[in-house]
Design a protein around this motif. Sequence first.
Motif, short mmCIF file in Angstrom:
data_model
loop_
_atom_site.label_atom_id
_atom_site.label_comp_id
_atom_site.label_asym_id
_atom_site.label_seq_id
_atom_site.Cartn_x
_atom_site.Cartn_y
_atom_site.Cartn_z
N ARG A 211 53.04 22.70 -6.00
CA ARG A 211 52.36 23.33 -4.86
C ARG A 211 51.54 24.55 -5.31
O ARG A 211 50.39 24.75 -4.88
CB ARG A 211 53.39 23.77 -3.82
N LEU A 212 52.11 25.34 -6.21
CA LEU A 212 51.43 26.52 -6.72
C LEU A 212 50.16 26.12 -7.49
O LEU A 212 49.12 26.77 -7.36
CB LEU A 212 52.39 27.30 -7.62
N PHE A 222 47.99 15.30 -13.90
CA PHE A 222 49.38 15.06 -14.32
C PHE A 222 49.38 14.12 -15.51
O PHE A 222 48.76 13.05 -15.47
CB PHE A 222 50.19 14.44 -13.18
N TRP A 223 50.06 14.55 -16.59
CA TRP A 223 50.19 13.69 -17.77
C TRP A 223 51.65 13.31 -17.97
O TRP A 223 52.50 14.18 -18.19
CB TRP A 223 49.68 14.39 -19.02
N PRO A 224 51.99 12.02 -17.89
CA PRO A 224 53.36 11.57 -18.12
C PRO A 224 53.67 11.44 -19.60
O PRO A 224 53.22 10.50 -20.26
CB PRO A 224 53.41 10.21 -17.40
N GLN A 225 54.44 12.37 -20.13
CA GLN A 225 54.78 12.37 -21.57
C GLN A 225 55.93 11.42 -21.87
O GLN A 225 56.01 10.84 -22.95
CB GLN A 225 55.14 13.79 -22.01
N GLY A 226 56.86 11.27 -20.91
CA GLY A 226 58.01 10.39 -21.10
C GLY A 226 57.89 9.12 -20.27
O GLY A 226 57.13 9.07 -19.29
N PHE A 233 57.34 11.45 -10.74
CA PHE A 233 56.19 12.05 -10.05
C PHE A 233 55.93 11.40 -8.69
O PHE A 233 55.43 12.05 -7.76
CB PHE A 233 54.94 11.93 -10.92
N LYS A 234 56.31 10.15 -8.54
CA LYS A 234 56.10 9.45 -7.26
C LYS A 234 56.82 10.14 -6.10
O LYS A 234 56.42 9.97 -4.93
CB LYS A 234 56.54 7.99 -7.38
N ASN A 235 57.84 10.93 -6.40
CA ASN A 235 58.54 11.69 -5.36
C ASN A 235 57.64 12.73 -4.71
O ASN A 235 57.91 13.17 -3.59
CB ASN A 235 59.77 12.38 -5.95
N PHE A 236 56.57 13.13 -5.42
CA PHE A 236 55.69 14.19 -4.94
C PHE A 236 54.31 13.69 -4.55
O PHE A 236 53.49 14.45 -4.04
CB PHE A 236 55.54 15.27 -6.02
N ARG A 237 54.04 12.43 -4.80
CA ARG A 237 52.70 11.88 -4.63
C ARG A 237 52.20 11.98 -3.19
O ARG A 237 51.04 12.30 -2.94
CB ARG A 237 52.68 10.42 -5.09
N GLN A 238 53.07 11.74 -2.23
CA GLN A 238 52.66 11.76 -0.83
C GLN A 238 52.23 13.16 -0.40
O GLN A 238 51.28 13.32 0.39
CB GLN A 238 53.81 11.28 0.07
N ASP A 239 52.90 14.18 -0.91
CA ASP A 239 52.55 15.56 -0.55
C ASP A 239 51.32 16.07 -1.29
O ASP A 239 50.64 16.98 -0.80
CB ASP A 239 53.73 16.49 -0.86
N PRO A 241 48.35 14.10 -2.77
CA PRO A 241 47.66 12.83 -3.07
C PRO A 241 46.43 12.97 -3.96
O PRO A 241 45.96 11.97 -4.51
CB PRO A 241 47.25 12.33 -1.68
N ASN A 242 45.90 14.19 -4.13
CA ASN A 242 44.65 14.36 -4.87
C ASN A 242 44.84 14.66 -6.36
O ASN A 242 43.86 14.87 -7.08
CB ASN A 242 43.81 15.47 -4.23
N ILE A 243 46.07 14.69 -6.80
CA ILE A 243 46.33 14.93 -8.22
C ILE A 243 45.88 13.72 -9.03
O ILE A 243 46.15 12.58 -8.68
CB ILE A 243 47.82 15.21 -8.45
N GLU A 244 45.16 14.00 -10.12
CA GLU A 244 44.66 12.93 -10.99
C GLU A 244 45.67 12.65 -12.11
O GLU A 244 46.15 13.58 -12.76
CB GLU A 244 43.30 13.30 -11.57
N ILE A 245 45.96 11.37 -12.33
CA ILE A 245 46.94 10.98 -13.35
C ILE A 245 46.22 10.59 -14.64
O ILE A 245 45.32 9.76 -14.65
CB ILE A 245 47.80 9.80 -12.86
N VAL A 246 46.64 11.22 -15.73
CA VAL A 246 46.11 10.92 -17.06
C VAL A 246 46.94 9.78 -17.64
O VAL A 246 48.18 9.77 -17.52
CB VAL A 246 46.20 12.16 -17.98
#
Length: 339
Positions: A211-212, A222-226, A233-239, A241-246
Amino acid sequence: MVKESDVKFDIDLLDSKSNINKTPLIGVLNPAITTSNLGDQIISDAVYRELNKMFPMHFFIDFPTTLSLTKKVYKRMKKTKYSFVGGTNILSSNFLKYKQWQLGIKDALRGNDVVLMGVGWWQYQKKPNLYTATILKRVLHKEILHSVRDEYTRQQLLSIGIKNVINTGCPTTWELTPDFCSTIPSTKGDSVVFTLTDYNKDKANDKEMIRLLVEHYQTVYFWPQGISDIEYFKNFRQDFPNIEIVPPLLKSYDKLLSNLESLDYVGTRLHGGIRALHRGKRSIIIGIDNRAKEMAKDIKLPVVNRGDIQTLKSQILYPMDCQLNIPISSIEQWKSQFK
């Protein structure tokens, strides 16, 4: 840079009749083999970068740490001039319960003369038990000075009588010299890339961090390293939605870091943050375990404890110089053994 004297020495070694069966071979016990964590690839890159500078005319061979080694593999390892295991959370206090490095009685009986290179301890633990201490004393080189990631790891080894050990920090940090760090921006970028950790979840505090970031940056990546980070991350996707996934590739992360000039890093993945520093990006690592916290103590790595949102906000918004205290003299002392 390869010196003419280095080349001549190794050619002479190969041409010598007395050394005709000796191969200039370096073994690397590599946690990146079979890994599901791209942080291990970041560590492996750093280990090879340093070893290639130290042994420019040698061949290298990888051995896995996450798999048990066969007798045939050990015969190959015995042919190496040195075998290194580098820069990871590979040591722990009870190998019977948990071990990232697959060592057991058979490995101890074979004795490998492995050299530690910036390795660390898995979590805060008690003194190693007798079983673990016995294996480590048999497997590790008894004369060469070992290199560890932090002072906590050094003290754990000292507690079981392994005294030939020095704190050099992790190889991923060795090039983050004062001159290099002075080129890293001190003020906030326009965009930010963040990471999460699938095996250490804290939905409330991680959501506050995201949020910050969304509040204070124009674009958030957002970059998924693991391997399971994206599922978390899907737990936060709805809140958000505009975050870009690398894409979950190291080359994709490197491309982002290289292509965006005004980009910060914030996240719980330690080596994702160190990689960003290497690419000249202002970085704030969220401390979730002993690794980041101990490196913050030892080398002043920019770490904010998870849940300390006010400190995180302050470091995001206000100028923050990167002033790492890399133990250069200790690194050089460790390297000098192999010259």
